[in-house]
Design an enzyme around this catalytic site. Structure first.
Site, PDB file in Angstrom:
ATOM      1  N   LYS A 187     -14.532 -15.255   3.887  1.00 56.94           N
ATOM      2  CA  LYS A 187     -14.523 -13.872   3.377  1.00 56.94           C
ATOM      3  C   LYS A 187     -13.421 -13.710   2.334  1.00 56.94           C
ATOM      4  CE  LYS A 187     -13.966  -9.086   5.039  1.00 56.94           C
ATOM      5  NZ  LYS A 187     -12.674  -8.618   4.577  1.00 56.94           N
ATOM      6  N   ARG A 213       0.877  -1.189   0.000  1.00 61.29           N
ATOM      7  CA  ARG A 213       0.000   0.000   0.000  1.00 61.29           C
ATOM      8  C   ARG A 213       0.907   1.229   0.000  1.00 61.29           C
ATOM      9  NH1 ARG A 213      -3.516  -2.865   4.050  1.00 61.29           N
ATOM     10  NH2 ARG A 213      -4.387  -4.508   2.762  1.00 61.29           N
ATOM     11  N   HIS A 271     -11.697  -7.302  -0.558  1.00 63.23           N
ATOM     12  CA  HIS A 271     -11.012  -6.610   0.538  1.00 63.23           C
ATOM     13  C   HIS A 271     -11.021  -5.090   0.298  1.00 63.23           C
ATOM     14  CE1 HIS A 271      -8.410  -8.272   3.894  1.00 63.23           C
ATOM     15  NE2 HIS A 271      -8.191  -6.978   4.062  1.00 63.23           N
TER      16      HIS A 271
HETATM   17  C1  LIG Z   1      -8.462   0.163   7.163  1.00 62.25           C
HETATM   18  C2  LIG Z   1      -8.984  -1.191   6.781  1.00 62.25           C
HETATM   19  C3  LIG Z   1      -8.555  -2.307   7.499  1.00 62.25           C
HETATM   20  C4  LIG Z   1      -9.057  -3.571   7.173  1.00 62.25           C
HETATM   21  N1  LIG Z   1      -8.684  -4.658   7.934  1.00 62.25           N
HETATM   22  C5  LIG Z   1      -9.217  -5.877   7.659  1.00 62.25           C
HETATM   23  C6  LIG Z   1      -8.911  -7.006   8.472  1.00 62.25           C
HETATM   24  O1  LIG Z   1      -8.172  -6.913   9.453  1.00 62.25           O
HETATM   25  N2  LIG Z   1      -9.471  -8.196   8.127  1.00 62.25           N
HETATM   26  C7  LIG Z   1     -10.299  -8.353   7.046  1.00 62.25           C
HETATM   27  O2  LIG Z   1     -10.789  -9.447   6.773  1.00 62.25           O
HETATM   28  N3  LIG Z   1     -10.615  -7.280   6.281  1.00 62.25           N
HETATM   29  C8  LIG Z   1     -10.104  -6.068   6.552  1.00 62.25           C
HETATM   30  N4  LIG Z   1     -10.435  -4.993   5.779  1.00 62.25           N
HETATM   31  C9  LIG Z   1     -11.355  -5.179   4.648  1.00 62.25           C
HETATM   32  C10 LIG Z   1     -12.803  -4.946   5.095  1.00 62.25           C
HETATM   33  O3  LIG Z   1     -13.227  -5.921   5.989  1.00 62.25           O
HETATM   34  C11 LIG Z   1     -13.753  -4.942   3.886  1.00 62.25           C
HETATM   35  O4  LIG Z   1     -13.585  -6.130   3.148  1.00 62.25           O
HETATM   36  C12 LIG Z   1     -13.545  -3.745   2.981  1.00 62.25           C
HETATM   37  O5  LIG Z   1     -13.271  -2.593   3.740  1.00 62.25           O
HETATM   38  C13 LIG Z   1     -14.793  -3.518   2.134  1.00 62.25           C
HETATM   39  O6  LIG Z   1     -14.625  -2.465   1.242  1.00 62.25           O
HETATM   40  P1  LIG Z   1     -15.100  -0.965   1.559  1.00 62.25           P
HETATM   41  O7  LIG Z   1     -14.085  -0.380   2.489  1.00 62.25           O
HETATM   42  O8  LIG Z   1     -15.071  -0.333   0.217  1.00 62.25           O
HETATM   43  O9  LIG Z   1     -16.462  -1.043   2.183  1.00 62.25           O
HETATM   44  C14 LIG Z   1      -9.961  -3.721   6.095  1.00 62.25           C
HETATM   45  C15 LIG Z   1     -10.382  -2.586   5.387  1.00 62.25           C
HETATM   46  C16 LIG Z   1      -9.915  -1.333   5.730  1.00 62.25           C
HETATM   47  C17 LIG Z   1     -10.419  -0.139   4.955  1.00 62.25           C
END
Ligand SMILES: Cc1cc2nc3c(=O)[nH]c(=O)nc-3n(C[C@H](O)[C@H](O)[C@H](O)COP(=O)(O)O)c2cc1C
Length: 410
Positions: free
Chosen positions: A280, A193, A304
Site C-alpha cells: 500500500k 499534521r 495515504h
Molecule cells: C484518520 C486516518 C488514519 C489513517 N491511518 C492509517 C494507518 O494506520 N495505516 C495506513 O496504512 N493508512 C492509514 N490511513 C490512510 C488510509 O488508509 C487511506 O490510504 C486514505 O485515508 C485514503 O484517502 P481518503 O481518506 O481520501 O479516502 C489513515 C487515514 C486517515 C484519514
C-alpha cells in the site's frame, strides 16, 4: 410506441435517491451526498477529532490535489448496451458485493469510540473488504469474528528482533482467517499534521480545557466514549513490556513502529504469508514492478489520502501508468480522495480492480454513529450503479474498458 422507446432497455436499480420509505429513505434525503455527510460530521464530534480525520500533511496541498485530479477525470459514455447492472468484483479469489472497501485507519476510536467493531460489522453486512489497521482500536481477532469473510490486515513495520512482532501478527492473521495482508510503505517518517499539533493531539494525548469543552459539547461522541472507553491499540498491547497502560503502549508505538518495509523484509513476508499480499502506498511504476518481482499479489496505489508527503502526486494521476506496467500480473487497487461512487467509477475506468475509502467511512461514523458506515456503503454503491449505467457499462469489468479523458495522467 414512443413511450416504449423512452423506457430504459435494462432495468437500472440506480435511482436510489429519495425512493422508498423508512429510516434509510430519510437518510437518503437528509444526507444525499458526501458533502452533506461531511458537514454533519463536523458539527457532531469534537473539533480535535474532526481535524484528525480531515487533516492532510503540511498545508493540505496533496489532499486538495487528490480531489482536483479526480474531478478532472472524464468518462466518455457509450449507449445502446443491454444488460443487468452488477457491481460485484472478485479480489484474490473471493467475491465482494462492490469494488468499494474500507481503508485502514489507525486510532479510529478517536473519530468514533467503538469504530473498529462498527466498521467490521458494516463491511460484513455490505459484503465489502475491510482492511483493519495495525493501530486500530479493536483487535484483529475481534474483527475477524465480526466480518469473517472480508477482513484484511494492514501492517506497519515492527523491525526490532528481526521483525518478531510482525511475524507474530502474521501468524495471528493466518489463524483467524484474514484474507489479505496489506503492507504500508508510504509512511517512512511521521508526517507533520499542523492541525493535530495545534490541537495538542500528540501521543500520549493530554486533555486541556479546550478539548474538555469540545467533548462536553459533543454529547453522542461523549456517550460512545463512556460506553467503549478511551481508544487504545488492541493489536499491539500484548507486545508492550511494562504493561498495557496507555502511556506504555503509546511509547511503544512511537519508538517501535516504522511506517514502511524494505524489499528484503517484504520478501520474508512473502515467504511467511500463504495468502494474498498487497503493498500500500505505491506511486511509482518501478516500485510496482519491483513488488511484482517478489511475488506480491496486489498493488494499492495510494498517497495515504494526502497525509504523508505534501509533494506526492495525486494517486489517480499515477494509476494509469501503474496499471500499464502491472498488466494482468497482479491486482491493482486504488485509494486517496474518493468522495463519491462516481470517483470509484473514475478509478475503475482508469484500470483499478477495486477501491478503498478512508475518510468517507469515518465521516459516516462521525455524522451518524453506528449506522454511518452502512449509509456510506449504500451511498457509494448507489452512486456507482448510477455511474455504471450512465456510462453504458453494466459491470466493473466493462467499465475498465471505458474510454477516459484524463488530462492529468502522468
Ligand atoms: C484518520 C486516518 C488514519 C489513517 N491511518 C492509517 C494507518 O494506520 N495505516 C495506513 O496504512 N493508512 C492509514 N490511513 C490512510 C488510509 O488508509 C487511506 O490510504 C486514505 O485515508 C485514503 O484517502 P481518503 O481518506 O481520501 O479516502 C489513515 C487515514 C486517515 C484519514
Amino acid at each position: 410506441m414512443e413511450v416504449k422507446l423512452e423506457q430504459p432497455v435494462a432495468p437500472v436499480q440506480a435511482w436510489g435517491a429519495g425512493s422508498g420509505t423508512g429510516r434509510s429513505a430519510k437518510l437518503k434525503q437528509r444526507l444525499p451526498t458526501f458533502s452533506y455527510l461531511e458537514k454533519a460530521a463536523r458539527s457532531r464530534i469534537p473539533g480535535f477529532a474532526f481535524d484528525f480525520v480531515d487533516g492532510g500533511t503540511g498545508e493540505h496541498l496533496a489532499a486538495e490535489r487528490n480531489r482536483r485530479a479526480l474531478d478532472a477525470v472524464q468518462i466518455i459514455p457509450r449507449y445502446g448496451a443491454s444488460a443487468v447492472l452488477n457491481t460485484e468484483v472478485q479480489l484474490f479469489g473471493r467475491r465482494y458485493a462492490s469494488p468499494i472497501g474500507i481503508a485502514p485507519v489507525g486510532v479510529d476510536g478517536l473519530v468514533w469510540p467503538g469504530a473498529t467493531q462498527l466498521l467490521a460489522k458494516a463491511a460484513h453486512r455490505a459484503r465489502i473488504p475491510y482492511i483493519t489497521g495495525t493501530l486500530a482500536s479493536g483487535s484483529l481477532e475481534e474483527v475477524a469474528e465480526l466480518c469473517p469473510d472480508s477482513v484484511w490486515l494492514q501492517l506497519y513495520g515492527l523491525p526490532r528482533d528481526r521483525h518478531r512482532v510482525t511475524l507474530d501478527l502474521i501468524q495471528r492473521a493466518e489463524a483467524c482467517g484474514v484474507h489479505a495482508l496489506v503492507a504500508t510503505l508510504d509512511a517512512p517518517v511521521r508526517a507533520k499534521r499542523p492541525k493535530d499539533l495545534h490541537n495538542g493531539l500528540i501521543v500520549p494525548f493530554r486533555m486541556t480545557p479546550r478539548t474538555v469543552w469540545q467533548v462536553a459539547t459533543s454529547l453522542p461522541w461523549a456517550q460512545a466514549l463512556l460506553k467503549n472507553g478511551a481508544p487504545g491499540f488492541a493489536n499491539i498491547e500484548r507486545y508492550v513490556s511494562g504493561g498495557s497502560s496507555m502511556a506504555a503502549t503509546a511509547g511503544f508505538v512511537q519508538s517501535e513502529i516504522k511506517g514502511t518495509f524494505d524489499w528484503e523484509t517484504l520478501a520474508r513476508m512473502r515467504d511467511a504469508w500463504p495468502r494474498a499480499l498487497v503493498v500500500k502506498g505505491v506511486l511509482h511504476p518501478e516500485d510496482a514492478e519491483r513488488a511484482i518481482s517478489l511475488g506480491i499479489d496486489g498493488i494499492l496505489v495510494s498517497n495515504h489520502g494526502g497525509r504523508q508527503s505534501e509533494a506526492a502526486p495525486p494517486s489517480i494521476d499515477m494509476l494509469p501508468s501503474i496499471v500499464r506496467v502491472v498488466g494482468e500480473r497482479a491486482t491493482v487497487l486504488f485509494d486517496s480522495g474518493i468522495r463519491s461512487g462516481l470517483d470509484v467509477a473514475r478509478a475503475i475506468a482508469l484500470g483499478a480492480h477495486g477501491t478503498f475509502c478512508g475518510r468517507a467511512f469515518l465521516y459516516g461514523l462521525a455524522a451518524l454513529g453506528a449506522e454511518g458506515p452502512d449509509r456510506v456503503a449504500q451511498l457509494l454503491d448507489d452512486e456507482l450503479r448510477t455511474a455504471l449505467a450512465q456510462h453504458g457499462a453494466y459491470t466493473c469489468a466493462q467499465l475498465r474498458n471505458a474510454a477516459v479523458r484524463d488530462p492529468a495522467a502522468w
